[in-house]
Design an enzyme around this catalytic site. Structure first.
Site: not given
Length: 426
Positions: A143, A238, A266
């Site tokens: 994702y 990623d 994050k």
């Protein structure tokens, strides 16, 4: 009792789709009513009814140092008094960029954005602009945010809800998005061979966190790096989840793999909405205003987000022992859970890397989306609620990694292991 959470959920469903602002929060996969959080401190969450929980989500990764970490809170309070946004450059943005570059040797230039989705979307566009090619390769169950190209056979919430065909994604976008199985290098090689000189980039989570915690098999990432070198393909790692969590230099440092472009989120924001993408200078110089690949954002480099991220990263850089402490705590948890699950006597797999960990109720290794999806995920849902009833807050989906924070004590970990023992009736 969660009576107030129940009332809040019913109220929220009248004004917010599904009652939540990110789908996995709805508890649809595990069933039951989502817990509405009132506050958090250190390793603990406190819900609207006053119940406390040991937190193994850490806001899905960012809160490495624990919730309401005092230096971050104080810095936010101080800078909020100056203004919450300028829409103009600040010295803090420069300091943040310099700090990141000092921690990640192969990042020459970095652009701040407001989310991991935006970072990945922008990196993809930049790779296409740099190479003049249109097609991308991603991996099933990974994702990278909710931009169109990434929602083809994606992980995270899509895996949780069994959504693998997303309405609103055009046939053209789907055709340009090629999907391989994680840890299957031969599939990647075949896709590249079948689409010679058409692949702009390969985007990958170096350690998957959106179908549980799944590690790269030996030689897999190395093989992709070599393939990208040979074929002129941009390798995008990623690191929205793994960046600055697994090591000061992220998964790249931990695994010894260098990307051409890397995306962050994050941890980089210390809990505030921040993303970033960066990499080799020759690629990054194609982004506007020095290049023709356009990307912009009103709140990019937001001063409140920048100071929260800066204090967090500076703390991690100056105190590398935090990584050792977190790794040791995660291994301690893994060993304790292994002991309990061995006594339980039914099939299971624990995957762990650094401070990421997940349990899969499976009788076979979990190395990709197919093996993660074929585990006994219905039983995970029962386990989730049994743990929640005992004050342990796990991700409400079998397809999500757990994230430890360094405010967790060994007593917290012992209590978690004991809760697992009780939940499994060992």
């Amino acid at each position: 009792m969660i009576e107030k959470s129940k009332k809040l959920f019913e109220r929220a469903r009248q004004s917010i789709p599904g009652g939540v602002n990110s789908p996995v929060r709805a508890f649809k996969s595990v069933g039951g009513t989502p817990i509405f959080i009132d506050k958090a401190k250190g390793a603990y969450l406190y819900d609207a009814d006053g119940n406390s929980y040991i937190d193994f989500i850490a806001s899905w990764g960012p809160m490495m140092l624990g919730h309401a970490y005092e230096p971050v809170v104080k810095a936010i309070q101080e800078h909020a008094a100056y203004s919450t946004s300028y829409g103009a450059p600040t010295e803090l943005e420069v300091e943040m960029a310099e700090l990141i570059i000092s921690m990640v040797p192969n990042v020459d230039l970095i652009r701040m954005v407001s989310s991991g989705t935006e970072a990945c979307m922008s990196a993809l566009r930049l790779a296409r602009g740099f190479t003049g090619r249109n097609k991308v390769i991603k991996f099933e169950g990974h994702y990278h945010g909710h931009a169109d190209s990434f929602l083809v056979k994606a992980g995270s919430g899509l895996a949780t809800f069994g959504i693998q065909q997303v309405p609103g994604i055009t046939a053209g976008v789907a055709a340009d998005t090629l999907v391989a199985s994680y840890n299957n290098l031969e599939q990647v090689k075949k896709l590249v061979a079948d689409n010679k000189n058409e692949i702009a980039c390969i985007i990958i989570e170096p350690v998957a966190g959106n179908m549980g915690c799944i590690l790269p098999q030996p030689g897999f990432l190395e093989g992709i790096r070599q393939l990208c070198n040979e074929e002129g393909i941009v390798l995008i790692l990623d690191e929205v989840m793994t960046g600055f969590r697994l090591a000061p230099g992220g998964a790249q440092e931990k695994l010894g793999i260098q990307a051409d472009l890397v995306t962050y989120g994050k941890v980089i924001g210390g809990g505030m909405p921040v993303g970033a993408f960066g990499g080799r200078q020759e690629i990054m110089e194609h982004i506007a205003p020095i290049g023709n690949v356009y990307q912009a954002g009103t709140l990019s480099g937001n001063p409140i987000a920048m100071i929260a991220g800066y204090i967090t990263l500076k703390t991690l850089k100056e105190n590398p022992s935090i990584y050792t402490e977190l790794d040791d705590k995660t291994v301690y948890l893994k060993n304790g859970l292994n002991k309990v699950l061995n006594q339980w006597g039914k099939p299971y797999v624990i995957n762990q890397f650094g401070s990421m960990i997940s349990i899969h109720f499976s009788d076979h290794p979990v190395i990709d989306f197919t093996s993660a999806a074929s585990a006994n995920n219905k039983f995970f849902n029962q386990f989730f609620h049994a743990m929640l009833d005992r004050g342990i807050y796990l991700p409400p989906s079998a397809f999500e990694s757990w994230f430890l924070n360094n405010a967790l004590s060994y007593e917290d970990l012992d209590n978690t292991i004991e809760a697992a023992k009780q939940s499994l009736n060992v």
